[in-house]
Design a protein around this motif. Sequence first.
Motif, short mmCIF file in Angstrom:
data_model
loop_
_atom_site.label_atom_id
_atom_site.label_comp_id
_atom_site.label_asym_id
_atom_site.label_seq_id
_atom_site.Cartn_x
_atom_site.Cartn_y
_atom_site.Cartn_z
N CYS A 33 51.03 84.27 59.26
CA CYS A 33 50.07 83.37 59.92
C CYS A 33 48.80 83.23 59.08
O CYS A 33 48.30 82.11 58.87
N ALA A 34 48.27 84.36 58.62
CA ALA A 34 47.02 84.34 57.85
C ALA A 34 47.20 83.62 56.52
O ALA A 34 46.33 82.85 56.10
N LEU A 35 48.32 83.85 55.84
CA LEU A 35 48.58 83.15 54.58
C LEU A 35 48.70 81.65 54.80
O LEU A 35 48.16 80.85 54.04
N ALA A 36 49.43 81.25 55.85
CA ALA A 36 49.60 79.83 56.14
C ALA A 36 48.25 79.17 56.42
O ALA A 36 47.97 78.07 55.94
N GLU A 37 47.39 79.85 57.18
CA GLU A 37 46.07 79.28 57.47
C GLU A 37 45.20 79.24 56.21
O GLU A 37 44.44 78.29 56.02
N SER A 38 45.33 80.24 55.35
CA SER A 38 44.47 80.28 54.17
C SER A 38 44.80 79.18 53.18
O SER A 38 43.91 78.64 52.52
N VAL A 39 46.08 78.82 53.04
CA VAL A 39 46.44 77.76 52.10
C VAL A 39 46.48 76.38 52.78
O VAL A 39 46.53 75.36 52.10
N GLY A 40 46.43 76.37 54.12
CA GLY A 40 46.52 75.11 54.84
C GLY A 40 45.35 74.17 54.61
O GLY A 40 45.47 72.97 54.82
N SER A 41 44.21 74.72 54.18
CA SER A 41 43.06 73.86 53.94
C SER A 41 43.16 73.11 52.62
O SER A 41 42.47 72.12 52.41
N SER A 42 44.03 73.57 51.73
CA SER A 42 44.14 72.94 50.41
C SER A 42 45.54 72.40 50.11
O SER A 42 45.72 71.63 49.17
N HIS A 43 46.54 72.80 50.88
CA HIS A 43 47.91 72.36 50.68
C HIS A 43 48.49 71.84 51.99
O HIS A 43 48.11 72.29 53.07
N VAL A 44 49.42 70.91 51.89
CA VAL A 44 50.21 70.54 53.06
C VAL A 44 51.08 71.75 53.39
O VAL A 44 51.89 72.18 52.58
N THR A 45 50.87 72.31 54.58
CA THR A 45 51.50 73.58 54.96
C THR A 45 52.13 73.46 56.33
O THR A 45 51.46 73.08 57.30
N LEU A 46 53.41 73.77 56.42
CA LEU A 46 54.14 73.71 57.68
C LEU A 46 54.57 75.12 58.08
O LEU A 46 54.87 75.95 57.22
N PHE A 47 54.62 75.38 59.39
CA PHE A 47 54.90 76.73 59.87
C PHE A 47 55.97 76.70 60.95
O PHE A 47 55.95 75.84 61.84
N PHE A 48 56.90 77.65 60.87
CA PHE A 48 57.95 77.79 61.88
C PHE A 48 58.17 79.26 62.19
O PHE A 48 58.10 80.11 61.30
N SER A 49 58.46 79.57 63.43
CA SER A 49 59.00 80.87 63.82
C SER A 49 60.50 80.69 63.93
O SER A 49 60.98 79.82 64.68
N ALA A 50 61.26 81.49 63.20
CA ALA A 50 62.71 81.29 63.18
C ALA A 50 63.31 81.43 64.58
O ALA A 50 64.31 80.77 64.90
#
Length: 258
Positions: A96-113
């Motif tokens: 979660c933290a990694l996704a939020e940290s790169v989400g401001s500069s990259h198109v970032t999508l998140f899923f819980s399997a």
Amino acid sequence: GFTARVTTEDIRIRYEALKHFIGYSPENVAAFSRCQQADRMEVLRGNVGHPELKYIPELYSPRRPLREAFARFMAGSGTVFAITGESGVGKTNEMCALAESVGSSHVTLFFSAGSIATTLTDALIDDFNWYFSEELRLPGLARRLADIAAGTKRSVLIFVDALDEAPAPTFPQSISDFAMRLANLNGKVRLVVSVKSAEWDRFAQFRGIPSSLASQLDISALPPDGADNTPQPFLLTELTEAELSDIEPKYKHVFQLH
């Protein structure tokens, strides 16, 4: 002079082209990714008022070795970054933290399997088609994402947390196939996953043959002074004494402990 006759079909084709051009602009895709990430992370992301959820940003403290490995991955052109570890060591927090940290500069999508009913491909396409009102399949969507990555000069990142919790028995094979497709995009679209250590082999090989998910692990994420250059997941361990010392003041402050 000659005047061109514009038919209804011409207008329809122009409208469709304009709709797709605007709909998949980098700005719109970035806005979509922020909404998608927030929606998919809602069942995981809490706060001090809801501490029962897994990821509480106010209590989170980055794990430095993992951040350094992820930075090496981002600096390279590999396709897959994987985090393994025992239950409770903080894999979901890091995802979660990694996704939020790169989400401001990259198109970032998140899923819980655990919330993916069939395949990652279907979940990804459903999210895009719901937002953009278009019936795309994976090849077309992958090309669009690769174009966005090329236009922004930043890779698109797809996070999938807790692979071992996916309900479909065919999920290991389907996500391996997904990683194989991404390998053809030369790092423009990249996959970040987490899985329990005891379950990694179920995703890493099929009948003794390495899976595409394992084969596409990025070697640049390994420590630069490591003797073994075999691609492997990052192993997240329990908190060290130094990490516990960093976290302790946050818990004392948030929960007013003495």
